[in-house]
Design a protein around this motif. Structure first.
Motif, mmCIF file in Angstrom:
data_model
loop_
_atom_site.group_PDB
_atom_site.id
_atom_site.type_symbol
_atom_site.label_atom_id
_atom_site.label_comp_id
_atom_site.label_asym_id
_atom_site.label_seq_id
_atom_site.Cartn_x
_atom_site.Cartn_y
_atom_site.Cartn_z
ATOM 1 N N TYR A 15 0.671 -1.288 0.081
ATOM 2 C CA TYR A 15 -0.008 -0.059 -0.006
ATOM 3 C C TYR A 15 0.848 1.455 -0.049
ATOM 4 C CZ TYR A 15 -4.158 -2.967 0.562
ATOM 5 O OH TYR A 15 -5.330 -3.772 0.359
ATOM 6 N N PHE A 16 1.870 1.034 0.332
ATOM 7 C CA PHE A 16 3.017 2.393 0.434
ATOM 8 C C PHE A 16 3.321 2.627 -1.095
ATOM 9 C CE2 PHE A 16 7.468 3.853 -0.193
ATOM 10 C CZ PHE A 16 7.437 5.003 0.386
ATOM 11 N N LEU A 17 3.529 1.739 -2.001
ATOM 12 C CA LEU A 17 3.787 1.842 -3.196
ATOM 13 C C LEU A 17 2.584 2.508 -3.970
ATOM 14 C CD1 LEU A 17 5.877 -1.347 -4.078
ATOM 15 C CD2 LEU A 17 6.799 0.762 -3.900
ATOM 16 N N VAL A 18 1.450 1.845 -3.789
ATOM 17 C CA VAL A 18 0.167 2.477 -4.103
ATOM 18 C C VAL A 18 0.130 3.875 -3.816
ATOM 19 C CG1 VAL A 18 -2.245 2.226 -4.190
ATOM 20 C CG2 VAL A 18 -0.943 0.057 -4.163
ATOM 21 N N ALA A 19 0.125 4.249 -2.606
ATOM 22 C CA ALA A 19 0.159 5.764 -2.185
ATOM 23 C C ALA A 19 0.987 6.440 -2.878
ATOM 24 C CB ALA A 19 0.190 5.688 -0.603
ATOM 25 N N ALA A 289 -17.173 -4.129 0.225
ATOM 26 C CA ALA A 289 -17.168 -3.098 -0.589
ATOM 27 C C ALA A 289 -16.857 -1.809 0.330
ATOM 28 C CB ALA A 289 -18.308 -2.813 -1.412
ATOM 29 N N ARG A 290 -17.473 -1.614 1.446
ATOM 30 C CA ARG A 290 -17.142 -0.712 2.334
ATOM 31 C C ARG A 290 -15.667 -0.653 2.739
ATOM 32 N NH1 ARG A 290 -22.093 -1.597 4.320
ATOM 33 N NH2 ARG A 290 -21.255 -2.595 6.268
ATOM 34 N N ASN A 291 -14.976 -1.711 2.711
ATOM 35 C CA ASN A 291 -13.594 -2.135 3.228
ATOM 36 C C ASN A 291 -12.633 -1.415 2.232
ATOM 37 O OD1 ASN A 291 -10.995 -3.518 4.303
ATOM 38 N ND2 ASN A 291 -11.382 -4.620 2.579
ATOM 39 N N ILE A 292 -13.057 -1.821 0.765
ATOM 40 C CA ILE A 292 -12.265 -1.385 -0.274
ATOM 41 C C ILE A 292 -12.356 0.125 -0.426
ATOM 42 C CG2 ILE A 292 -12.002 -1.585 -2.839
ATOM 43 C CD1 ILE A 292 -12.834 -4.322 -2.694
ATOM 44 N N ILE A 293 -13.608 0.660 -0.217
ATOM 45 C CA ILE A 293 -13.954 2.227 -0.437
ATOM 46 C C ILE A 293 -12.913 2.896 0.553
ATOM 47 C CG2 ILE A 293 -15.589 4.100 -0.126
ATOM 48 C CD1 ILE A 293 -15.814 2.791 -2.819
ATOM 49 N N SER A 294 -12.922 2.343 1.789
ATOM 50 C CA SER A 294 -12.356 2.970 3.076
ATOM 51 C C SER A 294 -11.121 2.905 2.769
ATOM 52 C CB SER A 294 -12.589 2.178 4.501
ATOM 53 O OG SER A 294 -13.963 2.139 4.632
ATOM 54 N N GLN A 295 -10.310 1.976 2.278
ATOM 55 C CA GLN A 295 -8.935 1.864 1.827
ATOM 56 C C GLN A 295 -8.414 3.087 0.644
ATOM 57 O OE1 GLN A 295 -7.962 -2.119 0.581
ATOM 58 N NE2 GLN A 295 -7.622 -2.963 2.577
ATOM 59 N N VAL A 296 -9.364 3.070 -0.208
ATOM 60 C CA VAL A 296 -9.336 3.970 -1.681
ATOM 61 C C VAL A 296 -9.285 5.321 -0.790
ATOM 62 C CG1 VAL A 296 -10.194 4.792 -3.497
ATOM 63 C CG2 VAL A 296 -10.094 2.296 -3.097
ATOM 64 N N LEU A 297 -10.277 5.554 -0.038
ATOM 65 C CA LEU A 297 -10.539 7.001 0.446
ATOM 66 C C LEU A 297 -9.454 7.491 1.141
ATOM 67 C CD1 LEU A 297 -14.330 7.127 0.908
ATOM 68 C CD2 LEU A 297 -12.790 8.073 -0.760
#
Length: 366
Positions: A15-19, A289-297
């Motif tokens: 997730y560091f690389l994505v960020a 889905a809320r888990n994914i949206i939370s990560q994205v946001l």
């Protein structure tokens, strides 16, 4: 959010690389947006900040202010249909001048106006000229970068006339040239017009309602009444310059959406079995889905904060000659759009999660 945070903590490097990718894209979007607004201001701030609602120009001028010519008779006709003294003539002329004691030629734009009228700019240093001033002007403070100081004498290369700078304005430019404001007396002098010969102007500025502007457009022949946005498009190179930069920004948002979609889709595919197990023990698709949206946001917000800090940091060390203007309103608009693009980029992952079959996923895992 609990599951999202646990997963971010477990796979820090991923997730560091994505960020990091998100930070770089958001940083580039903000920088190009600031550059686009800065170039827009450098090209036409005198029109953008002008205290007028509409501009009247010659019909054949094709929205080019410096191509337009309006006689005093035409201005009187315009004044007849305007109300409450809401029209003001404006002369515009591109020129080149030299500072006394220097041979360096500097481009500028003369604006001739009634210094007691609504078009008069604010003076930030020195003092304003008056309508009877001789051989005195006020200029945009960007000329300081060319070594021009308060009290300096400049010489117009076209007319040969000299002027003393007694005041400085701020953010007054036209066609990437600083604006020098003068009164009508000096406007006549640089055109070498005798006292009894009528003056010619380029524009009549209107501070009036839309209905009155339409009445003027209808009743005065040989003129066009345009708003300031149309006038900006008539400035040479303005529309092409802004169009190119806006297209770049749009493509960056599209690229951001595709990059985020690919990253999160790949991560989702890698976690199909885990999602299947969670569904088997009762987790709903909405929860996942809320888990994914939370990560994205969460990643997007953190990336935006870092990107904004980086952009303002770079803007702080940029040379003053570089046109860059990143306003809080622009930052908020870009940030909101980036958040929307991030959510759109995660839709493919949400679709994949919704289609996961728990039994199939568990069977694949075994």
């Amino acid at each position: 959010m609990f599951l999202a945070l646990r997963e971010l903590k477990h796979a820090k490097l991923r997730y560091f690389l994505v960020a990091l990718i998100m930070v770089l894209i958001a940083w580039l979007v903000l920088f190009v947006s600031g550059l686009a607004k800065g170039l827009s201001s450098d090209n036409a701030s005198s029109i953008q900040k002008m205290n007028a609602d509409y501009l009247v120009i010659q019909k054949e001028a094709d929205n080019r202010l410096n191509r337009s010519i309006l006689s005093e008779n035409k201005l009187q006709d315009i004044q007849t249909y305007s109300k409450n003294q809401s029209s003001a003539p404006l002369g515009i002329q591109m020129t080149t001048f030299t500072k006394k004691g220097s041979s360096k030629q500097i481009d500028a734009t003369f604006f001739a106006l009634n210094v007691n009228g609504f078009l008069a700019p604010d003076v930030v240093e020195g003092h304003m000229i008056n309508n009877t001033t001789t051989n005195e002007v006020v200029a945009d403070n960007s000329l300081k970068e060319d070594g021009v100081k308060l009290g300096d004498t400049i010489k117009d290369q076209t007319s040969g006339k000299t002027f003393k700078i007694i005041g400085f304005t701020k953010r007054q430019s036209f066609s990437h040239a600083p604006v020098i404001h003068m009164n009508f007396k000096e406007w006549a002098a640089i055109h070498k017009l005798p006292g009894n010969k009528p003056l010619l102007f380029n524009v009549a500025a209107l501070k009036t309602s839309k209905d009155t502007a339409q009445q003027i457009d209808k009743n005065v022949p040989g003129i066009d009444v345009i708003d300031k946005s149309q006038a900006l498009k008539g400035i040479p190179g303005y529309q092409e310059e802004q169009g190119s930069l806006i297209m770049m920004i749009a493509f960056l948002f599209v690229i951001a959406a595709f990059v985020l979609a690919v990253f999160f889709y790949v991560i989702t595919i890698q976690k199909i079995n885990q999602f299947g197990v969670l569904k088997a023990i009762g987790a709903k698709s909405g929860y996942l889905a809320r888990n994914i949206i939370s990560q994205v946001l969460l990643l997007t917000v953190v990336s935006l904060v870092i990107s904004i800090a980086l952009t303002y940091g770079v803007a702080f060390v940029l040379p003053s000659s570089m046109p860059f203007d990143l306003t809080p309103q622009l930052v908020v608009a870009c940030s909101c759009l980036f958040l929307i693009v991030s959510v759109i980029g995660s839709l493919l992952s949400l679709y994949r999660v919704a289609k996961i079959d728990a039994i199939e996923a568990i069977g694949r895992a075994s």
